[in-house]
Design a protein around this motif. Sequence first.
Motif, PDB file in Angstrom:
ATOM      1  N   ASN A 124      -9.282 -23.688  14.150  1.00 13.23           N
ATOM      2  CA  ASN A 124      -8.478 -24.826  13.693  1.00 13.23           C
ATOM      3  C   ASN A 124      -9.320 -25.984  13.146  1.00 13.23           C
ATOM      4  N   GLU A 158     -11.527 -17.675  11.875  1.00 14.82           N
ATOM      5  CA  GLU A 158     -10.583 -18.470  11.069  1.00 14.82           C
ATOM      6  C   GLU A 158     -10.835 -19.971  11.086  1.00 14.82           C
ATOM      7  N   GLU A 159     -10.608 -20.565   9.942  1.00 18.93           N
ATOM      8  CA  GLU A 159     -10.628 -22.029   9.733  1.00 18.93           C
ATOM      9  C   GLU A 159     -11.707 -22.671  10.603  1.00 18.93           C
ATOM     10  N   GLU A 164      -4.889 -22.368   5.565  1.00 19.06           N
ATOM     11  CA  GLU A 164      -3.563 -22.795   6.024  1.00 19.06           C
ATOM     12  C   GLU A 164      -3.336 -24.289   5.842  1.00 19.06           C
ATOM     13  N   ASP A 213      -9.480 -18.227  16.029  1.00  9.48           N
ATOM     14  CA  ASP A 213      -9.079 -19.363  15.180  1.00  9.48           C
ATOM     15  C   ASP A 213      -9.628 -20.664  15.754  1.00  9.48           C
TER      16      ASP A 213
HETATM   17 MG   LIG Z   1      -4.873 -21.139  12.107  1.00 10.87          MG
END
Ligand SMILES: [Mg+2]
Length: 379
Positions: free
Chosen positions: A205, A229-230, A255, A203
């Motif tokens: 972020n 992720e992201e 998210e 991830d």
């Molecule tokens: Mg995340």
Amino acid sequence: MVPISSQIRNAWIDFSTMDCSIVALVSDVVRDGKPVVGYGFSSNGRYSAGEILRRRVLPRLMAAEPDALINDAGELDPTKAWPIVMNNEKPGGHGERSVAVGVVDMALFDLASKIAGQPLYRYLSERYGDGQPDDKVFVYAAGGYYAPDKGMRDLQDEMRGFLDRGYRVVKMKIGGADLSEDLKRIEAVLEVLDGDGSRLAVDVNGRFDLATALEYGRAIEPYGLFWYEEVGDPLDYRLNAVLAEHYRGSIATGENLFSLQDARNLIRYGGMRPDRDYLQFDPALSYGLTEYLRTQEMLAQHGWSSRRCIPHGGHQFSLHIAAALKLGGNESYPGEFQPTGGFADDAVVDDSYVGLTEMPGIGFEGKARFYEVLRALHA
Ligand SMILES: [Mg+2]
Ligand SMILES: O=C([O-])CC(=O)C(=O)O
């Protein structure tokens, strides 16, 4: 408001001052001599939205005619609160307003399912699903944060701890160090996973620009990870689309998209691939289940299966939603964000699946430390 602060850090923020909003809706329905109470909280990763709750959302809810929240069957219908609490709010610019509305939506669904005498997943499955909810939900353990003095050994021990608790798939943070350091961290975790990259998600972020996203992508692709992720800014759909053209493995994101319209833009312009990518919209952060139901409808219209959705947030609300709407699973924070993180105290995870509590409502009452905090709201 309740603090959920800690020393951990991802590639974008530290959590030294993190908190969240909590709400208790005390109803005039009495069971066993006590009013039935619905509880909600605002997931993690966004700060408490107290000002919006106190100045706009809660006064509108409290001023509503009681009948405005009741459906034709004479039941409390949480989805009827949406137009009430959103009265005089312009479209777009969703910001943290969706967090405030989400807390109230969660509390209303907790309340409505308690009044119906059902655990939330059965309540939802009957009303919004096919009446045959999943009896267990895939969960992965999220952690692997950066923290002061946290070495490779500590990272490995943390991941071993997740496996000992019944998780097969784990997630760690990347993008908060340089590529060579992050690759060492990934390889340290893969050692714990018997070298099986399909059990590890990473991830970012939202930290990377396109060049870094592609560079990391090339470096990690051979591991065959669970997902990447992201990777870029949550609203940079073009970056995501270009990444999806180059990175062959699974991508997960969403998210930090807080509305149906933002989610739809991701689907329209973000290049997400329905055969392998994952959508992480968090119902608590994004206007609650009422909006999430609309998002699910939009996804179905675009040919996406609900099984491609694995919400962010690691909370019990999404766990019920996952079982009722047949999502692909739910995040879990076995170690972080106390007292809100994690599921019921007696929840057992086996081979990365967890069963649901049969307590009426969401079941915060089965999570002792958090329930103490929620109860104090109306003691
Ligand atoms: Mg995340
Ligand atoms: O570090 C965070 O804010 C949490 C997060 O991204 C996740 O759970 O995927």
